[in-house]
Write an enzyme that holds these catalytic residues in place. Structure first.
Site, PDB file in Angstrom:
ATOM      1  CB  SER A   2      -4.948  -0.551   1.491  1.00  0.00           C
ATOM      2  OG  SER A   2      -4.740   0.450   2.439  1.00  0.00           O
TER       3      SER A   2
ATOM      4  NE  ARG B 102      -8.353   6.562   6.443  1.00  0.00           N
ATOM      5  CZ  ARG B 102      -9.639   6.501   6.781  1.00  0.00           C
ATOM      6  NH1 ARG B 102     -10.082   7.090   7.889  1.00  0.00           N
ATOM      7  NH2 ARG B 102     -10.490   5.845   6.025  1.00  0.00           N
TER       8      ARG B 102
ATOM      9  CE  LYS C  75     -11.272   1.671   3.661  1.00  0.00           C
ATOM     10  NZ  LYS C  75     -10.901   2.828   2.854  1.00  0.00           N
TER      11      LYS C  75
END
Ligand code: TZP
Ligand code: MG
Length: 218
Positions: free
Chosen positions: A118, A47, A147
């Site tokens: 998600s 990521r 995040k």
């Protein structure tokens, strides 16, 4: 009856390590991943996000290096968001959020790969299941600094709520999870924990990964 694919996915989820170059406190991500694997992580997601994130060829190059480490250690390599990269590298799977390319389109083109989605609501989860998701990522379970655009903290209740509603698809909890809190996430009904900072920025990555494995296999 729970099918074989579902069982196989569940086995991959207990300690799902997620990371990009900006999560490693300036350390070489390859070293961090090797240590995490030595500690027993069960799945890895690349990521590459944030202000200092690598782009273009540099991003591809890092992904390739991390994928190689995963392949050597038989850990499936999942790509976050970037479907083109997942295809280019022939990754083992992709994880998408609600704002990314629709899961149904990915499933069409990526039929036999791992697909994670998600979800924050039961409706999103039901849609993801229809679209062919293999697992759901639910969170943030606890406050997170990893995040920027994270939704409100959901607590472990979100996992209980989804299970009580009859959702049987494999689930990972994500967001602010530590070795100390991992057990609660599993007890709420998750099959695993997805973790960035607690592992990636640990002063002893291997030992922290081991603690997660112990906590999730109780
Ligand atoms: N999605 C929801 S919370 C989160 C993502 C990607 C960040 C998780 O990172 P950390 O450091 O384990 O809280
Ligand atoms: Mg996304």
């Amino acid at each position: 009856m729970v099918d074989k694919r579902t069982e196989q996915i569940k086995e991959l989820l207990p300690v799902y390590f997620i990371m990009g170059s900006s999560n490693c406190n300036g350390r070489n991500p390859v070293d961090v991943l090797e240590e995490a694997i030595a500690g027993g992580i069960t799945l890895f997601q690349f990521r590459e996000k944030g202000e200092s994130a690598l782009t273009g060829k540099e991003k591809v190059r890092l992904a390739e290096r991390l994928q190689k480490v995963c392949q050597e250690n038989h850990i499936p390599f999942i790509v976050n968001d970037d479907f083109e990269l997942a295809i280019e590298l022939d990754a083992d799977g992709i994880h998408v959020g609600q704002d990314d390319l629709a899961a149904v389109i990915i499933r069409e083109k990526f039929s036999n790969k791992i697909l994670g989605v998600s979800a924050h609501t039961i409706e999103e989860a039901e849609q993801a299941i229809k679209d062919g998701a293999d697992y759901l990522g639910l969170g943030p379970i606890y406050p997170t600094r990893s995040k920027d655009d994270a939704e409100e903290v959901a607590g472990t209740e979100i996992i209980k709520r989804f299970r009580d509603h009859g959702i049987t698809l494999p689930i990972v909890g994500i967001g602010g999870i530590s070795p100390e809190s991992a057990e609660q996430v599993i007890q709420a009904g998750a099959d695993g924990v997805a973790v960035i900072s607690s592992i990636a920025s640990s002063s002893d990555v291997e030992e922290t990964a081991k603690s997660f494995l112990r906590a999730t296999s109780k």
